[in-house]
Design a protein around this motif. Structure first.
Motif, PDB file in Angstrom:
ATOM      1  N   HIS A 124       0.669  -1.181   0.017  1.00  0.00           N
ATOM      2  CA  HIS A 124      -0.021  -0.203  -0.181  1.00  0.00           C
ATOM      3  C   HIS A 124       0.566   1.257  -0.123  1.00  0.00           C
ATOM      4  O   HIS A 124       0.538   2.166  -0.558  1.00  0.00           O
ATOM      5  CB  HIS A 124      -1.003   0.039   1.154  1.00  0.00           C
ATOM      6  N   GLY A 125       2.060   1.353   0.643  1.00  0.00           N
ATOM      7  CA  GLY A 125       2.950   2.394   0.733  1.00  0.00           C
ATOM      8  C   GLY A 125       4.111   2.506  -0.304  1.00  0.00           C
ATOM      9  O   GLY A 125       4.713   3.479  -0.196  1.00  0.00           O
ATOM     10  N   LEU A 126       4.180   1.520  -1.286  1.00  0.00           N
ATOM     11  CA  LEU A 126       4.934   1.826  -2.294  1.00  0.00           C
ATOM     12  C   LEU A 126       4.596   2.629  -3.534  1.00  0.00           C
ATOM     13  O   LEU A 126       3.352   2.695  -3.842  1.00  0.00           O
ATOM     14  CB  LEU A 126       5.298   0.329  -2.636  1.00  0.00           C
ATOM     15  N   LYS A 127       5.465   3.121  -4.232  1.00  0.00           N
ATOM     16  CA  LYS A 127       5.307   3.699  -5.538  1.00  0.00           C
ATOM     17  C   LYS A 127       4.860   3.012  -6.474  1.00  0.00           C
ATOM     18  O   LYS A 127       3.884   3.279  -7.337  1.00  0.00           O
ATOM     19  CB  LYS A 127       6.350   4.693  -5.793  1.00  0.00           C
ATOM     20  N   SER A 128       5.575   1.633  -6.494  1.00  0.00           N
ATOM     21  CA  SER A 128       5.198   0.586  -7.348  1.00  0.00           C
ATOM     22  C   SER A 128       5.596  -0.570  -6.975  1.00  0.00           C
ATOM     23  O   SER A 128       6.686  -0.786  -6.036  1.00  0.00           O
ATOM     24  CB  SER A 128       5.794   1.084  -8.781  1.00  0.00           C
ATOM     25  N   HIS A 147      15.692  -0.037  -6.068  1.00  0.00           N
ATOM     26  CA  HIS A 147      16.164  -0.271  -4.777  1.00  0.00           C
ATOM     27  C   HIS A 147      15.085   0.223  -3.832  1.00  0.00           C
ATOM     28  O   HIS A 147      15.003   1.633  -3.644  1.00  0.00           O
ATOM     29  CB  HIS A 147      17.758   0.248  -4.407  1.00  0.00           C
ATOM     30  N   PRO A 148      14.660  -0.502  -2.828  1.00  0.00           N
ATOM     31  CA  PRO A 148      13.378   0.007  -1.957  1.00  0.00           C
ATOM     32  C   PRO A 148      13.941   0.758  -0.773  1.00  0.00           C
ATOM     33  O   PRO A 148      13.335   1.743  -0.249  1.00  0.00           O
ATOM     34  CB  PRO A 148      12.961  -1.120  -1.343  1.00  0.00           C
ATOM     35  N   LEU A 149      15.389   0.867  -0.582  1.00  0.00           N
ATOM     36  CA  LEU A 149      15.858   1.625   0.611  1.00  0.00           C
ATOM     37  C   LEU A 149      16.531   2.976   0.188  1.00  0.00           C
ATOM     38  O   LEU A 149      16.903   3.797   1.041  1.00  0.00           O
ATOM     39  CB  LEU A 149      17.087   0.823   1.297  1.00  0.00           C
ATOM     40  N   ILE A 150      16.582   3.215  -1.105  1.00  0.00           N
ATOM     41  CA  ILE A 150      17.059   4.503  -1.599  1.00  0.00           C
ATOM     42  C   ILE A 150      15.856   5.408  -1.901  1.00  0.00           C
ATOM     43  O   ILE A 150      14.952   5.108  -2.905  1.00  0.00           O
ATOM     44  CB  ILE A 150      18.074   4.320  -2.718  1.00  0.00           C
ATOM     45  N   ILE A 151      15.968   6.724  -1.413  1.00  0.00           N
ATOM     46  CA  ILE A 151      14.903   7.561  -1.546  1.00  0.00           C
ATOM     47  C   ILE A 151      15.051   8.225  -2.880  1.00  0.00           C
ATOM     48  O   ILE A 151      16.046   8.467  -3.465  1.00  0.00           O
ATOM     49  CB  ILE A 151      15.155   8.792  -0.568  1.00  0.00           C
ATOM     50  N   ASN A 152      13.868   8.219  -3.629  1.00  0.00           N
ATOM     51  CA  ASN A 152      13.767   8.557  -4.941  1.00  0.00           C
ATOM     52  C   ASN A 152      14.809   7.820  -5.697  1.00  0.00           C
ATOM     53  O   ASN A 152      15.303   8.488  -6.529  1.00  0.00           O
ATOM     54  CB  ASN A 152      14.030  10.011  -4.847  1.00  0.00           C
ATOM     55  N   CYS A 153      14.671   6.737  -5.693  1.00  0.00           N
ATOM     56  CA  CYS A 153      15.692   5.797  -6.452  1.00  0.00           C
ATOM     57  C   CYS A 153      15.548   6.094  -7.877  1.00  0.00           C
ATOM     58  O   CYS A 153      14.224   5.722  -8.426  1.00  0.00           O
ATOM     59  CB  CYS A 153      15.556   4.294  -5.907  1.00  0.00           C
ATOM     60  N   VAL A 154      16.328   5.972  -8.821  1.00  0.00           N
ATOM     61  CA  VAL A 154      16.250   5.845 -10.310  1.00  0.00           C
ATOM     62  C   VAL A 154      15.933   4.561 -10.646  1.00  0.00           C
ATOM     63  O   VAL A 154      16.828   3.731 -10.268  1.00  0.00           O
ATOM     64  CB  VAL A 154      17.360   6.380 -10.918  1.00  0.00           C
ATOM     65  N   SER A 155      14.818   4.284 -11.205  1.00  0.00           N
ATOM     66  CA  SER A 155      14.764   2.735 -11.739  1.00  0.00           C
ATOM     67  C   SER A 155      15.377   2.346 -12.965  1.00  0.00           C
ATOM     68  O   SER A 155      15.846   3.363 -13.881  1.00  0.00           O
ATOM     69  CB  SER A 155      13.022   2.627 -11.846  1.00  0.00           C
ATOM     70  N   ASN A 156      15.806   1.244 -13.191  1.00  0.00           N
ATOM     71  CA  ASN A 156      16.744   0.751 -14.374  1.00  0.00           C
ATOM     72  C   ASN A 156      15.757  -0.460 -14.847  1.00  0.00           C
ATOM     73  O   ASN A 156      15.093  -1.186 -14.133  1.00  0.00           O
ATOM     74  CB  ASN A 156      17.893   0.407 -13.961  1.00  0.00           C
ATOM     75  N   SER A 157      16.147  -0.736 -16.033  1.00  0.00           N
ATOM     76  CA  SER A 157      15.283  -2.188 -16.732  1.00  0.00           C
ATOM     77  C   SER A 157      16.507  -2.836 -17.430  1.00  0.00           C
ATOM     78  O   SER A 157      17.692  -2.212 -17.861  1.00  0.00           O
ATOM     79  CB  SER A 157      14.598  -1.743 -17.918  1.00  0.00           C
ATOM     80  N   ASP A 206      28.029  15.026 -11.974  1.00  0.00           N
ATOM     81  CA  ASP A 206      26.740  14.742 -12.042  1.00  0.00           C
ATOM     82  C   ASP A 206      26.431  13.359 -12.308  1.00  0.00           C
ATOM     83  O   ASP A 206      26.942  12.895 -13.314  1.00  0.00           O
ATOM     84  CB  ASP A 206      25.623  15.650 -13.018  1.00  0.00           C
ATOM     85  N   PHE A 207      25.755  12.598 -11.288  1.00  0.00           N
ATOM     86  CA  PHE A 207      25.506  11.119 -11.752  1.00  0.00           C
ATOM     87  C   PHE A 207      24.248  10.962 -12.021  1.00  0.00           C
ATOM     88  O   PHE A 207      23.251  11.551 -11.266  1.00  0.00           O
ATOM     89  CB  PHE A 207      25.797  10.151 -10.463  1.00  0.00           C
ATOM     90  N   ASP A 208      23.761  10.352 -13.171  1.00  0.00           N
ATOM     91  CA  ASP A 208      22.302   9.880 -13.551  1.00  0.00           C
ATOM     92  C   ASP A 208      21.613   8.723 -13.000  1.00  0.00           C
ATOM     93  O   ASP A 208      20.423   8.340 -13.066  1.00  0.00           O
ATOM     94  CB  ASP A 208      21.973  10.091 -15.092  1.00  0.00           C
ATOM     95  N   PHE A 209      22.548   7.690 -12.674  1.00  0.00           N
ATOM     96  CA  PHE A 209      22.461   6.377 -12.008  1.00  0.00           C
ATOM     97  C   PHE A 209      21.488   5.791 -13.178  1.00  0.00           C
ATOM     98  O   PHE A 209      20.806   4.775 -12.431  1.00  0.00           O
ATOM     99  CB  PHE A 209      21.656   6.606 -10.702  1.00  0.00           C
ATOM    100  N   LYS A 210      21.719   5.750 -14.233  1.00  0.00           N
ATOM    101  CA  LYS A 210      20.982   5.012 -15.421  1.00  0.00           C
ATOM    102  C   LYS A 210      21.983   4.164 -15.682  1.00  0.00           C
ATOM    103  O   LYS A 210      22.919   4.383 -16.220  1.00  0.00           O
ATOM    104  CB  LYS A 210      20.413   6.069 -16.541  1.00  0.00           C
ATOM    105  N   LEU A 211      21.340   2.921 -16.071  1.00  0.00           N
ATOM    106  CA  LEU A 211      22.019   1.709 -16.689  1.00  0.00           C
ATOM    107  C   LEU A 211      22.229   1.946 -18.228  1.00  0.00           C
ATOM    108  O   LEU A 211      21.120   2.159 -18.773  1.00  0.00           O
ATOM    109  CB  LEU A 211      21.319   0.465 -16.196  1.00  0.00           C
ATOM    110  N   LYS A 212      23.372   1.755 -18.486  1.00  0.00           N
ATOM    111  CA  LYS A 212      23.681   1.736 -20.387  1.00  0.00           C
ATOM    112  C   LYS A 212      24.122   0.759 -20.588  1.00  0.00           C
ATOM    113  O   LYS A 212      24.984  -0.041 -19.892  1.00  0.00           O
ATOM    114  CB  LYS A 212      24.527   3.175 -20.462  1.00  0.00           C
TER     115      LYS A 212
END
Length: 536
Positions: free
Chosen positions: A300-304, A324-334, A487-493
């Motif tokens: 219920h409390g998760l963004k997704s 990562h559930p413990l990182i605030i505003n974590c950048v998601s990757n695929s 600047d880090f974008d934390f996006k997987l490439k």
């Protein structure tokens, strides 16, 4: 502090979907897990893997249980990967019902809230620990008790028995206070067992919960056969808090005279010893119900989030917008894994290690509580092993490198088993020199990537990425260096890291020009040497 039922309801409603603000006493939380038989489990997560993946922090985030029993049960659930996922279908129906029916959920939580005090942690001792044993001279105790009674009855006829009674009283007082330490061990626990049975009966009034384990009513009936004897311990607790000093003193003397405490204590323990299975049955039922409410609250409390999809092909992982559930505003990757393993390059702080942990944590929560922090996550049933957070062990005279060698040796042994394994490694062999690190790293990573094993490994060695490009899919994290900022974008490439910014970062942090110039020239020379070695 006393709470009214209205206040309890408000607190429970308000907390749904939110992270707990409680203190976490892991020594108590882990008690059930540490003593439980896990012989039927697919895997029990090791302390080392839990340390590597910040498991305790994950647990503090995931845990939304109401009772201490539920907390212990959930901890065990998260650390124990089951042999199959057969129970998940039925579990999801219950979670959905709890989520949709707020009245049902609140009723369940109101019952579970009665088991929130710390004494509830120790109910596990009643079915997992050895009980204290009777001393060899225990047979004297009933004789002394009977003698005290007979002395009182004979005093009116023979007054001299008063002195006999006085002598018995002195002996009995000594035994009475000797037994206090034994009594103290169970003074909080047995009343909590009584409370547990009452809470369970309340929960069984919910038809949907009654179907979880049909043996629970029988277990309660068996335990309640000795309720009257156990109620003595409840009285003892109440006496210590509610009754005046005068009555308390009289009661102590009465119990001491007839040695009621040792007689009742060892009598009750003898009967409880035959009911370990029933106590654990009731404990597991309440813990499971609480864990279902906890999972509902977490989601219920998760963004997704998503339910995992389990892949029969043992070399496929497909993750969409995983985070990562413990990182605030974590950048998601695929990411997609299909046949090959994954090698990550990138500078420090760019996100490599966090991404490896993201994969590990999501597979753990997927296999244990059927919940993943992603839009979609498909993977096979895997055993998880890691080499992320290593350090010198000075107490055992082990260097960092030797510690790493032993950890990776265990992975090599596991890689030859019939099960599928997930190996998570961060900066392999960074405790040794460059040439041997790359050589040994290449050999080990090739070996681990056999059968149906999957490896996620990070490295600073771009040369290693080149050597493994046929069997490892290459990905990287990078940063933008402009003027005086990084600047880090934390996006997987996809692909290996091409830009090198380490020297540039030294420059923008005002290192002396002489150091920068020398470093740049030397890096160019080393690149030429590497090109010659590669071509030769």
């Amino acid at each position: 502090m006393f709470e009214t039922k209205k206040k309890i309801k408000e607190r429970l409603i308000e907390s749904f979907g939110k992270v707990k603000k409680d203190s976490f006493y892991f020594e108590s939380i882990e008690k059930y897990f540490r003593n439980k038989d896990h012989s039927d489990a697919f895997q029990v997560l090791s302390d080392k893997t839990c340390n590597d993946l910040d498991f305790n922090e994950l647990f503090k985030f995931v845990d939304r249980t109401t009772s201490k029993i539920g907390q212990q049960f959930l901890y065990n659930t998260l650390r124990t990967i089951p042999s199959n996922s057969d129970k998940f279908a039925e579990q999801e129906k219950l979670i959905q019902k709890i989520t949709d029916d707020s009245n049902l959920r609140l009723y369940i939580q109101l019952q579970l809230d009665k088991l929130k005090i710390e004494s509830s942690y120790f109910i596990t001792t009643l079915f997992q620990d050895e009980y204290i044993k009777k001393p060899k001279w225990f047979f004297i105790i009933p004789l002394l008790s009977f003698s005290s009674l007979m002395s009182i009855l004979l005093i009116p006829f023979t007054p001299q028995f008063f002195f006999v009674l006085l002598g018995l009283m002195i002996i009995n007082l000594g035994i009475h206070y000797w037994n206090k330490q034994n009594l103290h061990e169970y003074l909080g626990t047995i009343p909590q067992l009584l409370l547990l049975t009452r809470v369970t009966k309340k929960l069984l009034k919910c038809i949907i919960l009654k179907e979880i384990n049909k043996d629970v009513p029988g277990s309660i009936s068996s335990i309640e056969k000795i309720r009257s004897h156990m109620s003595f311990f409840k009285l003892e607790v109440q006496v210590q808090t509610d009754v005046g000093t005068a009555f308390l003193t009289f009661l102590e003397l009465f119990k001491a005279l007839f040695l009621l405490e040792p007689l009742l204590l060892f009598g009750v323990l003898k009967q409880l010893d035959t009911k370990r299975r029933e106590i654990e049955n009731v404990f597991s039922f309440v813990g499971y119900v609480d864990s279902l409410v906890s999972i509902s609250s977490l989601r219920h409390g998760l963004k997704s989030f998503c339910l995992p999809q389990f892949e029969n092909n043992h070399k496929i992982i497909d993750a969409t917008e995983i985070y990562h559930p413990l990182i605030i505003n974590c950048v998601s990757n695929s990411i997609q894994v299909d046949g090959n393993s994954i090698l990550l390059t990138g500078s420090n702080m760019s996100g490599k290690t966090s991404f490896i942990r993201t994969i590990g944590l999501n597979i753990i929560t997927g296999l244990t509580i059927n919940t993943c922090f992603a839009k979609q996550f498909c993977f096979p049933r895997l055993k998880i092993f890691s080499a992320i957070r290593l350090s010198d062990n000075l107490m055992n005279d082990k260097s960092y490198y030797f510690e790493e060698v032993l950890t990776i040796k265990e992975m090599i042994e596991k890689s030859q088993t019939k099960e599928s394994n997930l190996f998570l490694l961060d900066e392999i062999f960074k405790g040794t020199n460059t040439i041997e690190r790359i050589s040994a790293g290449r050999a080990v990573l090739s070996y681990l990537n056999n059968k149906s094993n999957i490896v996620f490994v990070s490295t600073h060695d771009i040369e290693l990425a080149e050597l493994l490009k046929d069997t490892y899919n290459l990905y990287h994290f990078s940063e933008q260096v402009e003027d005086k900022t990084v600047d880090f974008d934390f996006k997987l490439k996809e692909g290996k890291l091409k830009n090198r910014n380490a020297i540039k970062i030294l420059e923008i942090n005002d290192y002396p020009e002489q150091i920068i110039t020398e470093a740049i020239e030397l890096s160019k020379e080393l690149d030429k040497i590497y090109v010659v070695i590669k071509s030769g």
